[in-house]
Design an enzyme around this catalytic site. Structure first.
Site, PDB file in Angstrom:
ATOM      1  N   VAL A 138       0.859  -1.135  -0.051  1.00 58.86           N
ATOM      2  CA  VAL A 138       0.072   0.071  -0.354  1.00 58.86           C
ATOM      3  C   VAL A 138       0.286   0.831   0.417  1.00 58.86           C
ATOM      4  CG1 VAL A 138      -1.334   0.958   1.506  1.00 58.86           C
ATOM      5  CG2 VAL A 138      -1.799  -1.270   0.685  1.00 58.86           C
ATOM      6  N   LYS A 142     -13.673  -3.832  10.801  1.00 57.53           N
ATOM      7  CA  LYS A 142     -14.394  -2.958   9.789  1.00 57.53           C
ATOM      8  C   LYS A 142     -16.233  -2.277  10.316  1.00 57.53           C
ATOM      9  CE  LYS A 142     -12.384  -4.633   5.370  1.00 57.53           C
ATOM     10  NZ  LYS A 142     -11.622  -5.694   4.168  1.00 57.53           N
TER      11      LYS A 142
END
Length: 431
Positions: A15, A206
């Protein structure tokens, strides 16, 4: 007014390197949008001797976090190093140093997000975390800004690409769970240890982030009911398909005057429902608002560049705040006191797959159990058992009932002599 913005990048893995690539490839576009150049001044790594495929000057790499935090010319920290302990400490140190933070660390935000947001408020700094949920899907900013005038009452969605990829392969290519998981690992959709994904922990984290934001409440990880995809039994996907349903691993959250309910588990959706058509590694989230009604957000849920795109969007937002002098002006105090729904206040239809002795009177005996608990049946299907003895499988789909009724029925079924076992059970949504 500032004439440039410098970034300290913590981490340079998949990332982090994607963030560096976007900031470099789109530098002219970003300067046009912001009016000043944005560049990476320092990158925190663990090993300076490691060869890296990057156009960044080797001099920008450092193994010292203090070097970055003590540099007064660095305006913004992008944390993509991962890890709960190291990630949380780096974010805390950055905020205490008066530097805004952009992070993709869902584990830290799920477990310590409320404390970190309060710390950001105390230090008049921004803390953005769009990429912590949904990869390249702009969920967080949509709820914070686009739906700010609405009252979100529920959300449900596919928020783990690994499990969705596995279920897609199992349904459409008739792969076994083990073979589908092996392919997901080979393609990079699953980690070497996939337990966080397949056990539902990744999705639960999440959901903590999404539910906390959607309902303006301090939702905790222990508040989430979690069932992993290992509870999906052989034949379940085929039986569901025969009845017009698709099995998906989903996260769900709802709030009303009775409180909130948050869960992650395998759920049956009618084949006509949009979430039933979301396949492979893609994510999709339905958001229900009082005013807007139903909205759906769809896109890649992971990957270097999709995730880096969300991070860069946060970078742009943080840069604008810096240029306008309004960084750290958004307060994050929760509006509602944390209150969880009881099982008797959570309603849904359910799918029950039951292995029974194949003899006269069994069906009526089982129907009496459902009637005893005030549960009506929407459909009943009988299948011959796959074993060699004289057993049968009954599949019941109920009308809406409380989760407490569901649990009470399951308990009595398991204690009934004619029932060999309750093979599987699922919530049914989207009717």
């Amino acid at each position: 007014m500032k004439n440039e913005i410098n970034i300290g990048l913590l981490g340079f893995g998949v990332v982090g390197s994607g963030v560096a690539k976007i900031l470099n490839d789109h530098r002219i576009d970003l300067q046009h949008k912001l009016g000043v150049p944005v560049s990476i001044k320092k990158v925190l790594i663990k090993d300076k001797s490691k060869k890296r495929d990057t156009i960044l000057d080797p001099e920008v790499f450092t193994t010292s976090l203090d070097e970055i935090l003590n540099d007064p010319t660095i305006d913004l920290i992008v944390e993509v190093m991962g890890g709960i302990t190291e990630g949380k400490e780096a974010i805390e140190l950055s905020l205490n140093a008066g530097k805004g933070v952009v992070t993709a660390n869902k584990d830290v935000m799920a477990e310590s997000g409320h404390d970190l947001l309060r710390l950001a408020d105390e230090n008049k700094c921004d803390l953005f975390y769009e990429a912590s949920v949904g990869g390249g899907i702009p969920l967080i900013r949509t709820m914070e800004d686009g739906l700010a005038s609405d009252r979100i009452t529920a959300l449900t969605g596919i928020i783990n690409g690994t499990t969705n990829f596995i279920l897609t392969k199992m349904k459409y290519e008739k792969m076994s769970y083990e073979d589908a998981l092996a392919e997901a690992t080979e393609l990079g959709f699953a980690e070497a240890d996939p337990s966080s994904d397949v056990d539902g922990i990744d999705a639960a984290r999440k959901m903590v982030i999404l539910a906390s934001l959607a309902f303006s409440m301090e939702v905790k990880l222990d508040d989430v009911f979690v069932r992993g995809m290992k509870d999906i039994k052989d034949g379940d996907l085929e039986l569901a398909a025969g009845l017009g349903y698709t099995v998906k691993m989903v996260g769900s959250a709802e709030m009303d005057e009775g409180g909130i309910a948050v869960s992650v588990e395998p759920v049956l959706f009618p084949d006509s429902h949009p979430l039933a058509t979301v396949n492979n590694e893609y994510n999709a989230v339905y958001i229900y608002g009082d005013a807007v009604g139903e909205t759906m957000f769809y896109g890649p849920g992971a990957g270097s560049l999709p995730t880096a795109t969300s991070i860069t969007a946060d970078v742009i937002a943080a840069c604008r705040n810096l240029l306008l002098g309004v960084n750290g002006k958004r307060l994050h105090a929760s509006q509602h006191e944390r209150k969880l729904k009881e099982d008797c206040d959570r309603f849904a239809s359910y799918f029950h797959r039951i292995l029974v002795k194949d003899k006269i009177g069994v069906l009526s005996n089982l129907a009496a159990i459902y009637s005893k608990h005030a549960v009506s049946l929407a459909s009943v299907v009988q299948h011959p058992s796959n074993d060699q003895v004289e057993n049968a499988e009954l599949v019941f789909i109920t009308h809406r009932m409380s989760r407490q009724q569901h649990l009470d029925v399951l308990q009595e079924l398991n204690n009934t002599p004619d029932v060999i076992s309750v093979l599987s059970h699922y919530r049914v949504e989207g009717e």
